[in-house]
Design a protein around this motif. Structure first.
Motif, PDB file in Angstrom:
ATOM      1  N   LYS A   1      35.897  37.644  39.326  1.00  0.00           N
ATOM      2  CA  LYS A   1      34.947  37.500  38.227  1.00  0.00           C
ATOM      3  C   LYS A   1      35.210  38.481  37.094  1.00  0.00           C
ATOM      4  O   LYS A   1      34.788  38.251  35.957  1.00  0.00           O
TER       5      LYS A   1
ATOM      6  N   SER B   1      29.651  31.242  45.842  1.00  0.00           N
ATOM      7  CA  SER B   1      29.123  32.031  44.727  1.00  0.00           C
ATOM      8  C   SER B   1      29.451  31.360  43.395  1.00  0.00           C
ATOM      9  O   SER B   1      30.411  30.579  43.287  1.00  0.00           O
ATOM     10  N   SER B   2      28.654  31.670  42.389  1.00  0.00           N
ATOM     11  CA  SER B   2      28.894  31.126  41.053  1.00  0.00           C
ATOM     12  C   SER B   2      30.113  31.786  40.423  1.00  0.00           C
ATOM     13  O   SER B   2      30.479  32.919  40.759  1.00  0.00           O
ATOM     14  N   TYR B   3      30.736  31.064  39.488  1.00  0.00           N
ATOM     15  CA  TYR B   3      31.926  31.565  38.817  1.00  0.00           C
ATOM     16  C   TYR B   3      31.843  31.135  37.347  1.00  0.00           C
ATOM     17  O   TYR B   3      31.313  30.053  37.048  1.00  0.00           O
TER      18      TYR B   3
ATOM     19  N   VAL C   1      36.760  25.768  38.767  1.00  0.00           N
ATOM     20  CA  VAL C   1      38.018  26.047  39.460  1.00  0.00           C
ATOM     21  C   VAL C   1      38.348  24.897  40.401  1.00  0.00           C
ATOM     22  O   VAL C   1      37.481  24.088  40.762  1.00  0.00           O
TER      23      VAL C   1
ATOM     24  N   THR D   1      29.701  42.838  38.335  1.00  0.00           N
ATOM     25  CA  THR D   1      28.634  41.882  38.042  1.00  0.00           C
ATOM     26  C   THR D   1      28.127  42.006  36.611  1.00  0.00           C
ATOM     27  O   THR D   1      27.976  40.988  35.909  1.00  0.00           O
TER      28      THR D   1
ATOM     29  N   TRP E   1      41.012  33.239  40.216  1.00  0.00           N
ATOM     30  CA  TRP E   1      40.300  32.772  41.411  1.00  0.00           C
ATOM     31  C   TRP E   1      41.254  32.076  42.375  1.00  0.00           C
ATOM     32  O   TRP E   1      41.236  32.339  43.579  1.00  0.00           O
TER      33      TRP E   1
ATOM     34  N   LEU F   1      34.157  39.076  44.804  1.00  0.00           N
ATOM     35  CA  LEU F   1      33.666  39.186  43.427  1.00  0.00           C
ATOM     36  C   LEU F   1      34.743  39.614  42.437  1.00  0.00           C
ATOM     37  O   LEU F   1      34.563  39.448  41.229  1.00  0.00           O
TER      38      LEU F   1
ATOM     39  N   MET G   1      33.527  33.318  48.155  1.00  0.00           N
ATOM     40  CA  MET G   1      34.152  32.761  46.955  1.00  0.00           C
ATOM     41  C   MET G   1      33.793  31.293  46.762  1.00  0.00           C
ATOM     42  O   MET G   1      33.669  30.813  45.626  1.00  0.00           O
TER      43      MET G   1
ATOM     44  N   GLU H   1      40.457  30.664  35.802  1.00  0.00           N
ATOM     45  CA  GLU H   1      40.728  29.858  36.994  1.00  0.00           C
ATOM     46  C   GLU H   1      41.911  30.386  37.775  1.00  0.00           C
ATOM     47  O   GLU H   1      41.907  30.362  39.008  1.00  0.00           O
TER      48      GLU H   1
ATOM     49  N   GLY I   1      37.559  36.313  35.145  1.00  0.00           N
ATOM     50  CA  GLY I   1      36.796  35.145  34.741  1.00  0.00           C
ATOM     51  C   GLY I   1      37.601  33.915  34.404  1.00  0.00           C
ATOM     52  O   GLY I   1      37.097  33.008  33.731  1.00  0.00           O
TER      53      GLY I   1
END
Length: 853
Positions: A241, A332-334, A338, A198, A249, A238, A329, A246, A244
């Motif tokens: 992340k 949550s923010s990314y 994506v 985080t 993810w 997480l 997933m 695409e 970071g």
């Protein structure tokens, strides 16, 4: 310190160093004194956080150098004692020192933290590496390190140094996750790993694959508790992340979906067709594309080979954890945008939801009774997580779900027909509510029938006809009989009677009363879905389903509140889930009723009067959520009680400084001048001055055509019905307190010309240029059906009142009784002709104007 060196009060800064020294001296262990126990340590932590003893923050009135130096010295003593305990060879003292060091990282000043964190970090890092043996010390070290790095994440200027320190700790943390045997240590290691991802994501770059393998191996092993599974799934969600981008993810999502599909292939053998697996694989791996590497790299193969060596229940736990990971997933923010694989997600959820445990004739030889029993026992959990996956897709994609909305609606519609378990029905209602609120009227066209049909079934036990017989009505009758029998034998208890009436879905098994099969939580979910449907597409069913839903909601609300208002109960402290009570159900019924009354339609709400009475009664429950909502509902319904068409005019402008200027620019019907009143009729409700529909309303035209002041007929028989005028007759009162006055159709009563009674004397009181005219009282009111019609000479308002004709103070607040106020010249009011006929008053039309052609 002198014995009588007093401080000013509890807010004196000089108190803080004294308290801190007292804690160090009397409650913290040292070389000679052992730790008294965890409760003593909890007291120390509570005092430090409550009084902020480590903050070293000085107010403006504390500039005394002695106080500043005293507080600084006290904090130094605290830090020295904590570091001494953290370096102790005794596990209990070491554990206490590490815990207090984590509290110090949270509570100390920024200056002290930045100056000291490089000294504290090695003390904590030492205890997560060999030769640390105590599991308590390892867990405390992971927690304190998480506090330290969380605090470091707030200082951008030291981010580079903090990242380098985090890189050194990633490998020891993964080693704890792979080699340690304590689940508490695993939980601490996973929490610290999530902190690194985080706040310092670049620290995981070199160990990304190792971190994925370590987390996945624990998930697939099935040797964890439910809480641990949740922590592992959150950490795996997480992990992208840390890179970071695409691709990371999308690759993680594809790996997880493929792993879930592989587990379902083994679990659903014999209860579904093989074509389902092939369809899912075609969506997960498009033709011409290479399959991704397995989840967890090389460890995934070993874990899957051992799936037959461990119980199937643990295998299902792994599937549930991976589904929960997908939900995290999606919601949550990314860091970057994506592309969500909507079709594979919906297909995977649909594959699970379509399995009900039934075995076809062709698959009987491949399925044993024990296997079918196990699958049926695990299906509710899988269905719940599949529905949660659908809900997460809707929340994460939002309006971009439109091309796939038809498939989701088809899936929900088909599943709702077979859904029986309360938790699953609640979840389906929740998904439908999210769909309606996120996609609007377009989706309401396709979901309206399903929502109405299922909600009507779930609410049927409450929404019974007063003259009919149903399980709910039979229960209420049986409850009253049992209550009367008990009252004859025992002392009367008010709480007993209230509970039986306030909670009609409860049963007394000893006397064999029928039980309502639908739980309160399902009823509340059904009401919330109906509320969303009325909010989004209430006008859509004005000609079809809207009248029946309005009738259903007013009946449910009336019957739910008939026995009085239930008391709000506290939630069970043993469970984190809220416990829904009868008070929550009453509140849900009133919320849905308000949506029914406010939802747009071509006609006036037919149950407005009953709703107003319920809200008025509920507003008296002060200090409760229900009372607050009822007060809000009455405010929201004010526009329906007293509809107004206010002109859009800037009263502060120079051109409109006089009332004459305003009256000359706007029709009299929209002004507040001295000429006439605004006709509050249903035909003008919600219409502006330029609405073409107003031309077809005879009542509206008659008001606009009357340019003269309103003539008020009076009689000379001032004392003829004096008793009825001053005090209403007892025969005019409704002895039943449960009857609700009707005002919804207050403008639809026709009074025949030949049956209009002679008006009694009016008392006119004048002051200035205005007069107040009291509503005339009639000795024998005209009755039509079950309502009483009273004609008020001034204002042409006809109200249905099923109670006393006298006006009470609170009646004006709820709009139950309307009175007419006429403004005119006092001199002219004295010259009113006694024999003036009623031709100046417009006729009251037959039927509700809103229903007229």
């Amino acid at each position: 310190m002198a014995a009588f060196d007093h401080i000013r009060n509890m807010h004196d800064i000089a108190l803080k160093p004294r308290l801190l020294r007292t804690l160090i001296r009397e409650h913290m262990p040292d070389e000679k004194h052992p730790l008294k126990g965890p409760s003593e340590l909890s007291h120390v932590v509570s005092m430090v956080k409550t009084h902020r003893l480590l903050s070293e923050s000085l107010t403006a009135d504390s500039t005394d150098p002695k106080v500043v130096e005293s507080w600084k010295a006290a904090v130094d003593s605290w830090v020295n004692r904590v570091l001494m305990l953290a370096s102790s060879n005794m596990p209990d003292k070491c554990w206490a020192g590490i815990c207090l060091l984590g509290v110090t990282c949270q509570e100390c000043s920024s200056e002290r933290f930045l100056a000291s964190y490089s000294i504290w970090l090695p003390k904590l890092q030492l205890h997560i590496q060999p030769p640390a043996d105590s599991h308590f010390v390892k867990v405390a070290s992971c927690a304190s390190l998480s506090d330290l790095f969380t605090r470091l994440g707030r200082f951008p200027r030291v981010k580079k140094d903090a990242t380098s320190q985090a890189v050194k700790l990633v490998q020891p943390v993964l080693k704890l996750l792979n080699e340690d045997s304590s689940e508490a240590v695993w939980e601490g290691a996973v929490c610290l790993l999530c902190t690194f991802i985080t706040f310092f994501p670049s620290s995981i770059h070199r160990c990304y694959d190792s971190a994925e393998a370590a987390v996945v191996s624990k998930i697939l092993s099935g040797k964890c508790s439910v809480k641990m599974f949740q922590e592992l799934g959150h950490c795996l969600a997480l992990l992208p992340k840390s890179r970071g981008d695409e691709d990371s993810w999308s690759l993680m999502m594809q790996k997880i979906l493929l792993s879930i599909n592989v587990h379902l292939n083994d679990a659903f053998q014999g209860v579904e067709e093989e074509s389902k697996n092939n369809e899912a694989m075609r969506l997960l791996i498009p033709p011409g594309k290479d399959p991704p590497p397995p989840l967890g790299s090389h460890t995934i193969g070993e874990a899957l080979d051992q799936r037959t060596k461990r119980p199937e229940r643990l295998q299902m736990s792994s599937v549930s954890t991976l589904m929960r990971c997908c939900c995290t997933m999606l919601t949550s923010s990314y860091p970057v945008q994506v592309r969500v694989p909507i079709r594979p997600l919906v297909a995977l959820a649909g594959r699970v939801l379509m399995v009900d445990g039934s075995v076809t004739q062709a698959l009987f030889p491949f399925m044993t009774a024990m296997q079918q029993e196990f699958i049926c026992s695990e299906l509710p959990i899988l269905h719940l997580y599949s529905l949660e996956l659908l809900s997460s897709v809707i929340k994460g994609v939002r309006s971009q779900l439109l091309p796939h909305a038809a498939e989701i609606v088809r899936l929900l519609t088909e599943y709702f027909k077979r859904c029986v378990l309360p938790d699953l029905r609640i979840k389906v209602y929740s998904i439908i509510r999210i769909l309606l609120m996120s996609m609007g009227l377009g989706i309401a066209v396709y979901l309206a029938k399903e929502v109405i049909d299922n909600a009507s079934v779930d609410l049927d036990s409450i929404a019974y006809d007063g003259g009919g017989t149903s399980s709910s009505s039979a229960y209420l009758k049986a409850s009253n009989d049992v209550l009367l029998q008990r009252c004859q034998k025992k002392r009367k208890h008010a709480s007993t009677a209230g509970s039986l009436e306030e909670q009609p879905d409860r049963v007394d098994l000893e006397v064999g009363l029928p039980k309502d099969p639908t739980p309160i939580s399902v009823k509340i979910a059904a009401l919330e879905a109906l509320e969303a449907l009325l909010t989004v597409g209430g006008a859509l069913g004005a000609e079809s389903w809207r009248p029946s839903i309005d009738c259903l909601l007013i009946t449910v609300a009336t019957n739910a509140c008939k026995g009085g208002w239930a008391k709000e109960e506290k939630h069970n402290f043993l469970s984190s889930e809220p416990v829904l009570t009868w008070a929550d159900f009453q509140l849900a019924t009133l919320r849905a009723l308000l949506a029914s009354l406010l939802s747009p339609a071509r006609f006036r709400p037919p149950h407005l009067a009953q709703g107003l009475e319920l809200f008025r009664r509920g507003m008296r429950e002060t200090g409760t959520k229900l009372g607050e909502f009822c007060a809000h509902a009455l405010l929201a319904l004010e526009v329906l009680i007293h509809p107004r068409a206010l002109s859009l005019i800037d009263l502060s402008s120079a051109s409109n400084t006089s009332f004459d200027g305003i009256n000359s620019r706007f029709p009299d019907v929209y002004s507040y001048g001295h000429k006439q009143n605004t006709p509050f009729s249903t035909s003008t409700m919600g219409k502006g001055p330029d609405d073409s529909n107003l031309g077809d309303d005879d009542l509206y035209e008659s008001w606009l055509a009357n340019d003269d002041e309103i003539e008020i007929p009076v009689t000379n028989d001032a004392g003829k019905d004096k008793s009825c005028t001053e005090k209403p007759s007892e025969t005019c009162r409704d002895p039943s307190p449960e009857k609700i006055p009707l005002v919804a159709d207050s403008f639809s009563t026709r009074v025949p010309e030949e049956s209009r009674p002679e008006p009694v004397s009016d008392r006119v009181e004048g002051k200035g240029d205005e007069i107040m005219v009291e509503a005339p009282q009639f000795q024998e009111p005209i009755k039509q059906g079950d309502s009483t019609s009273s004609v008020i000479a001034d204002g042409i308002v006809s109200d249905h009142v099923e109670g006393e004709l006298a006006t009470k103070p609170d009646d004006f607040a709820t709009g139950i009784v309307s009175t007419a106020t006429a403004t005119s010249n006092l001199e002219r009011s004295k010259q009113l002709d006694v024999d003036s006929d009623m031709e100046s008053l417009p006729d009251i039309v037959d039927g509700d104007p809103d229903y007229s052609d």
